[in-house]
Write a protein that holds these residues in place. Structure first.
Motif, PDB file in Angstrom:
ATOM      1  N   GLU A 144       0.827  -1.185  -0.110  1.00  0.00           N
ATOM      2  CA  GLU A 144      -0.041   0.011  -0.029  1.00  0.00           C
ATOM      3  C   GLU A 144       0.843   1.258   0.099  1.00  0.00           C
ATOM      4  O   GLU A 144       0.480   2.163  -0.674  1.00  0.00           O
ATOM      5  CB  GLU A 144      -0.887   0.074   1.308  1.00  0.00           C
ATOM      6  CG  GLU A 144      -2.027  -1.150   1.107  1.00  0.00           C
ATOM      7  CD  GLU A 144      -3.046  -0.918   2.221  1.00  0.00           C
ATOM      8  OE1 GLU A 144      -3.109   0.471   2.855  1.00  0.00           O
ATOM      9  OE2 GLU A 144      -3.673  -1.908   2.569  1.00  0.00           O
ATOM     10  N   ALA A 188      -6.622   0.424  -6.016  1.00  0.00           N
ATOM     11  CA  ALA A 188      -5.947  -0.822  -5.988  1.00  0.00           C
ATOM     12  C   ALA A 188      -6.464  -1.774  -4.985  1.00  0.00           C
ATOM     13  O   ALA A 188      -6.639  -3.116  -5.250  1.00  0.00           O
ATOM     14  CB  ALA A 188      -4.525  -0.506  -6.039  1.00  0.00           C
ATOM     15  N   TYR A 232       2.441  -5.499  -8.123  1.00  0.00           N
ATOM     16  CA  TYR A 232       0.869  -4.960  -8.159  1.00  0.00           C
ATOM     17  C   TYR A 232       0.027  -6.173  -8.805  1.00  0.00           C
ATOM     18  O   TYR A 232      -1.396  -6.365  -8.352  1.00  0.00           O
ATOM     19  CB  TYR A 232       0.460  -3.752  -8.492  1.00  0.00           C
ATOM     20  CG  TYR A 232       1.284  -2.704  -7.870  1.00  0.00           C
ATOM     21  CD1 TYR A 232       1.292  -2.507  -6.236  1.00  0.00           C
ATOM     22  CD2 TYR A 232       2.436  -1.827  -8.487  1.00  0.00           C
ATOM     23  CE1 TYR A 232       1.984  -1.686  -5.691  1.00  0.00           C
ATOM     24  CE2 TYR A 232       2.948  -0.903  -7.848  1.00  0.00           C
ATOM     25  CZ  TYR A 232       2.577  -0.673  -6.492  1.00  0.00           C
ATOM     26  OH  TYR A 232       3.451   0.385  -5.591  1.00  0.00           O
ATOM     27  N   LEU A 234      -4.850   6.376  -5.524  1.00  0.00           N
ATOM     28  CA  LEU A 234      -4.433   4.850  -6.048  1.00  0.00           C
ATOM     29  C   LEU A 234      -4.545   3.776  -5.222  1.00  0.00           C
ATOM     30  O   LEU A 234      -4.775   2.494  -5.628  1.00  0.00           O
ATOM     31  CB  LEU A 234      -3.091   5.087  -6.514  1.00  0.00           C
ATOM     32  CG  LEU A 234      -2.712   5.940  -7.897  1.00  0.00           C
ATOM     33  CD1 LEU A 234      -1.413   6.198  -8.244  1.00  0.00           C
ATOM     34  CD2 LEU A 234      -3.483   5.404  -9.064  1.00  0.00           C
ATOM     35  N   ARG A 235      -4.250   3.949  -3.871  1.00  0.00           N
ATOM     36  CA  ARG A 235      -4.339   3.049  -3.088  1.00  0.00           C
ATOM     37  C   ARG A 235      -5.643   2.487  -2.875  1.00  0.00           C
ATOM     38  O   ARG A 235      -5.797   1.270  -2.757  1.00  0.00           O
ATOM     39  CB  ARG A 235      -3.704   3.335  -1.704  1.00  0.00           C
ATOM     40  CG  ARG A 235      -3.508   2.263  -0.425  1.00  0.00           C
ATOM     41  CD  ARG A 235      -4.726   1.950   0.148  1.00  0.00           C
ATOM     42  NE  ARG A 235      -5.569   3.064   0.726  1.00  0.00           N
ATOM     43  CZ  ARG A 235      -5.305   3.660   2.141  1.00  0.00           C
ATOM     44  NH1 ARG A 235      -4.430   3.008   3.039  1.00  0.00           N
ATOM     45  NH2 ARG A 235      -6.206   4.544   2.459  1.00  0.00           N
ATOM     46  N   ILE A 247       2.271   1.869  -3.653  1.00  0.00           N
ATOM     47  CA  ILE A 247       1.440   2.541  -4.707  1.00  0.00           C
ATOM     48  C   ILE A 247       0.971   4.000  -4.359  1.00  0.00           C
ATOM     49  O   ILE A 247       0.643   4.487  -5.087  1.00  0.00           O
ATOM     50  CB  ILE A 247       0.029   1.512  -4.756  1.00  0.00           C
ATOM     51  CG1 ILE A 247      -0.617   1.837  -6.151  1.00  0.00           C
ATOM     52  CG2 ILE A 247      -0.512   1.471  -3.512  1.00  0.00           C
ATOM     53  CD1 ILE A 247      -1.780   1.001  -6.429  1.00  0.00           C
TER      54      ILE A 247
END
Length: 425
Positions: free
Chosen positions: A167, A422, A229, A418-419, A170
């Motif tokens: 985490e 994702a 990822y 983004l975290r 990213i």
């Protein structure tokens, strides 16, 4: 015990004893004052480095050194130059962009400074830029090496604060891209104002040939970050993949690494890794002792009483970290402070991943601020100039990053969007 430890550490700093030794001596004296068993020191120092994620550190350092020797960094410079090198001020912009790409594998700002600086500082000087400006620019741009993932300080924060390294990685893209964009915009406008860089486009390759030439180098961050990822391997395993890939590209594809080059590369990597691990071991013992003494709880209660809102808390922490980063090495500062400050940040409702980025970006400023900025010494070594000559050109860069830090601090979405995308359930 706590008073003796802190007093000893401050005295050692004043006597210019290295950070790791200062922390270690303070810890040993603290154990002696408390009449505790000295075996505690061995147990805690070993425990501090006996963590699987820390194995990524020597591998990423080795990968960065292989990239430097194997011609990968030079090809990345040509690729970046083909994108932004055609405008006035394009060469300084190339420096920032190359450091951002190189950082996506090396994880180390010092490695980035040497690998990219050895190519671009002479090029900047050749195109008429002042030597002091070239060194200051390179030192500042290389800071991206600890913000763009994979990042050694982010790994250390994740281990120390028990936060997911995936985490954190990213989440580092947003701040890294923000700082890169701000630096490129600043150097473009600054060069326009100064009248520098009107011939920066000379000798650059066109985009397609440069991309073809750098193809293997550009594939490296895609494989490493895509593998992390995509769930193919962990960040620690990715570091080993980076080493294997850099070795194959440097030896087999580009053929710029010979058998004779391997020993100096390995020796340099071992020394750098040993220094970081020694700091981690001593800082781990120090953190254990001050935690047992109740210092984190006391600091937490004091911060809650004095800084009664998240806004004030983050402002106060940023001010403190900025000063601390000037005098204490980034890795040591993270290992000692993350276990203390992360729980307090969570009490104020600050996401621990967001707080990790705030800590790393802030403490990374210490790499480009006197008196102990490691990037400054590295850049000055490459440029062969004394440290005092680059301060004037350095101040505007520091102000740009400070402005970005404030945005990162008070706009959590830059780090977390983004975290959240994702890792959303």
């Amino acid at each position: 015990m706590t008073t003796v430890m802190i007093s000893t550490m401050v005295l050692c700093f004043a006597l210019t004893i290295s950070v790791a030794v200062s922390i270690g001596l303070a810890s040993v004296l603290g154990i002696q004052v408390a009449n505790a068993n000295m075996l505690i020191s061995v147990k805690e120092m070993f425990g501090a480095i006996n963590k699987f994620p820390l194995a990524a550190i020597p591998f990423f350092i080795l990968a960065g050194n292989l990239m430097e020797t194997g011609g990968i960094s030079r090809r990345l410079v040509e690729f970046a130059k083909s994108i932004v090198g055609g405008v006035q001020g394009g060469l300084p912009m190339t420096c920032v962009l190359t450091c951002m790409i190189f950082a996506a594998v090396s994880g180390s700002s010092v490695a980035t400074t040497f690998a990219i600086g050895a190519i671009l500082i002479p090029a900047l000087i050749k195109h008429g830029y002042p030597t002091s400006y070239a060194a200051a620019l390179q030192a500042t741009s290389a800071e991206l090496g600890v913000i763009i993932p994979p990042s050694i300080p982010l790994i250390l924060y994740g281990v120390s604060a028990e936060v997911s390294i995936g985490e954190l990685f990213i989440a580092g893209f947003g701040p890294g891209i923000l700082i890169s964009g701000a630096l490129m915009l600043f150097v473009y406008l600054y060069c326009k104002w100064k009248g520098w860089g009107k011939t920066d486009g000379e000798g650059r390759l066109k985009f397609l040939p440069a991309t073809w030439q750098a193809g293997w180098a550009l594939l490296m961050p895609v494989i490493i970050l895509g593998g992390i990822y995509g769930g193919v391997f962990t960040p620690t395993e990715a570091s080993a993949v980076a080493v294997v890939y850099a070795l194959i590209v440097g030896v087999v594809v580009y053929r710029e690494i010979g058998v004779r080059d391997l020993f100096p590369i390995l020796r340099k990597s071992v020394i750098s890794s040993a220094v970081i691990m020694f700091i981690i071991a001593n800082a781990g013992l120090f953190a254990f002792l001050i935690t047992r003494a109740g210092v984190p709880d006391a600091i937490g209660r004091w911060l809650e009483a004095v800084l009664q809102s998240p806004t004030l808390f983050l402002l106060g922490v940023n001010a403190a970290l900025f000063v601390i980063g000037m005098f204490i090495e980034t890795s040591a500062a993270i290992i000692v402070l993350a276990p203390i400050l992360a729980p307090v940040a969570m009490h104020f409702g600050v996401d621990p991943v967001h707080f990790g980025l705030i800590m790393v970006v802030n403490l990374a400023l210490g790499m480009i601020t006197p008196p102990f900025g490691v990037n400054l010494f590295a850049a000055c070594t490459v440029a062969r100039i004394p440290l005092d000559r680059i301060i004037g050109h350095l101040i505007p860069f520091v102000l740009v990053i400070l402005a970005c830090l404030l945005v990162i601090t008070y706009v959590p979405g830059i780090s977390l969007v983004l975290r959240d995308l994702a890792f959303s359930k």
